[in-house]
Motif scaffolding. Sequence first.
Motif, short mmCIF file in Angstrom:
data_model
loop_
_atom_site.label_atom_id
_atom_site.label_comp_id
_atom_site.label_asym_id
_atom_site.label_seq_id
_atom_site.Cartn_x
_atom_site.Cartn_y
_atom_site.Cartn_z
N LYS A 38 0.83 -1.20 0.00
CA LYS A 38 0.00 0.00 0.00
C LYS A 38 0.88 1.26 0.00
CE LYS A 38 -3.70 -2.25 2.63
NZ LYS A 38 -4.52 -2.22 3.87
N TYR A 39 0.37 2.31 -0.59
CA TYR A 39 1.09 3.59 -0.58
C TYR A 39 0.08 4.73 -0.59
CZ TYR A 39 -0.04 4.34 -5.50
OH TYR A 39 -0.72 4.54 -6.66
N TRP A 40 0.54 5.89 -0.19
CA TRP A 40 -0.29 7.09 -0.22
C TRP A 40 0.20 8.04 -1.31
CZ3 TRP A 40 -4.52 7.65 2.97
CH2 TRP A 40 -4.62 6.78 4.06
N ILE A 41 -0.71 8.76 -1.87
CA ILE A 41 -0.47 9.90 -2.77
C ILE A 41 0.04 9.50 -4.14
CG2 ILE A 41 0.74 12.11 -3.09
CD1 ILE A 41 0.76 12.32 0.00
N GLY A 42 1.26 9.00 -4.27
CA GLY A 42 1.86 8.72 -5.56
C GLY A 42 3.24 9.34 -5.63
N LEU A 43 3.73 9.57 -6.84
CA LEU A 43 5.04 10.17 -7.07
C LEU A 43 4.82 11.63 -7.47
CD1 LEU A 43 6.25 7.16 -9.15
CD2 LEU A 43 7.25 7.79 -6.94
N LEU A 44 5.41 12.55 -6.73
CA LEU A 44 5.05 13.96 -6.86
C LEU A 44 6.28 14.84 -7.08
CD1 LEU A 44 2.28 15.43 -6.64
CD2 LEU A 44 2.91 16.01 -4.29
N ASN A 45 6.15 15.81 -7.98
CA ASN A 45 7.21 16.81 -8.19
C ASN A 45 7.06 17.89 -7.13
OD1 ASN A 45 9.18 18.55 -9.20
ND2 ASN A 45 7.80 19.46 -10.70
N GLY A 46 7.96 17.84 -6.14
CA GLY A 46 7.94 18.84 -5.08
C GLY A 46 7.79 18.21 -3.71
N ALA A 47 8.43 18.82 -2.72
CA ALA A 47 8.32 18.37 -1.33
C ALA A 47 7.06 18.98 -0.74
CB ALA A 47 9.56 18.78 -0.54
N TYR A 48 5.93 18.41 -1.14
CA TYR A 48 4.64 18.99 -0.78
C TYR A 48 3.67 17.88 -0.42
CZ TYR A 48 0.20 21.49 -1.23
OH TYR A 48 -1.05 22.02 -1.00
N HIS A 49 3.00 18.04 0.72
CA HIS A 49 1.97 17.08 1.12
C HIS A 49 0.60 17.70 0.90
CE1 HIS A 49 -0.24 14.03 3.26
NE2 HIS A 49 0.86 13.41 3.65
#
Length: 575
Positions: A409-420
């Motif tokens: 399991k994982y949350w969110i995905g792969l994201l450009n930026g250190a942002y939650h």
Amino acid sequence: MNRQTILEFRSLCIKLFEGSLDDHESQRLNELMYHPALRKVYFGLVKVNLSLKFAGECCRESSELLSEETFVEQVWESLAEEEKNAEPAQRFESIEESPRRVNRKVYQQKQPRQISKFNLYSAITGAAALIFLFIFASLSPERAAVKVAAVRDSLDVKFADDSKRYSKGDIIWAEETIKISEGFIEFATARDVLITVEAPAEFEFNKQDDMQLEYGQLYANVGENGIGFTVHTDNMRLIDLGTEFGVYRDKKGWTEVHMIDGEAALVAGGSWFKKTKQQLFQGQARGVSGNGTSVEELDSKPEKFARYINSDHKSVWRGQKTLGLADIVGGGNGLGSGEYKSGIDTASGEYTADINRLNSLKSSSGNRYFNVKSLPFVDGVFIPDGEFGSVQVTSQGHTFSELSDTDGKYWIGLLNGAYHPRLNDVLPHTLTLQGAKQSYPENSALFIHPNQGITFDLNKIRQIVEGNQFARFTAEFGLSDSVFDNDNFVVPLNNFEVFKEGQLNCDLQVLVDGQLRFEKRNQSPSQKPSRVDLTLKPQDRFLTIIVSNPVEDNLPDSGFVWAFMREPNLHIRRN
């Protein structure tokens, strides 16, 4: 050389021969004289002058071509000698005698001639100019067209209304004026010279190894066969000695030369009689005034010039030393074109700029590998779980078996930026590393929650920096300590008290072509970021990053493990 400039030059030459040039026209003629093609036209006029009767003696005494330095002096000497030895003039009169008209010759006594040297010289040169222009315009055969270059690529280019349009693969002929108002265009010559021009610009190729820049910005990469390639402006010329360089010229005449590599000879001067010569080396830059009378040192700006363009990837490489993988995850080309807070849904391989599509919990249904078709530099993504055995990590079938069992399991995905993003009780906020906010764009970061993997295709990324290789991959891997800040939650959770030291942790593995090259176990928010520094070889193709959270760690809530890589960059090695 455009037709308007040639006509202007001819007009100024006629005024020179007539002795009617004013100061402004004289200065302009000097500027035009610097162009080698126009100097040939001028000396053609000179040669016609010397073939006329009054200058014939000068031509008969010497069959050698006069040099620029001695021409004026010898012409004046010849004219003076001709005037000294001239025969007396004769006049013919008609007289009337009744009842019939009789014509008879009347001889007058010889008188000294009252002809000014200046007027005589003006008459001779004026006649020479007119004869030359008539011959040049009406009788001379057309020169054979010469192929000088071909268009390699163009990006967002717009041509001026009075300029011919060119597309990829088109042939460029000598002395064709090209004007672009927007974008970039790239050329290659048969002599191994690559030229990239950035708008706005007006330029032309005089021949394969000679280019005239009226205004604009260009970069030249000269191969071994192209040594001697020359760029001209009205106030200078730059002669390559095996190098890379950039030239900028504005519409007022200010010119800059920036040496990126190798060496070149700079010849500057507002007049063709007076020149300043300098040899330039890597890292040096010079500025030349509009009239060429002054040359000054400048700070070198090698990244000012567009070096390689790629229309397929919409990329313009200006010599940056690194390419960012976080930017690529954001839909960019590694040079800053990616979108902040955009990324990849790892459960499907789909890229999205809508962060709301990434703010949920996802789980795997086995070790599937998803190609990311919308991002050319990302080979694929997957959810790692050692429970299912070996995991496919590239589109070419490379597998990796040294994985821990995870809950998949994982949350969110792969994201450009250190942002939650906003997710359940977590408020949207910028992640921190040892208390320091990793704000965008000052900091590049790839947010990669545990139990996700991503593979980059290095071969495709190399297309952006054509002809160069990647020397290293570097990054800093850490967990955000913003998880301990109650301001980031709807209701204070006091996570600092809830979780024991080191209880929040995850693992990092970095692979090259399916082989483990770096590993860090049990990274926690309280630890300093782990430094990743891998050497890359030209044959290395796939770079894989895996972040996982083993089930044996008995973590109460892996949703608070906010892992990211700061400055995940590929370092370029110049060939």
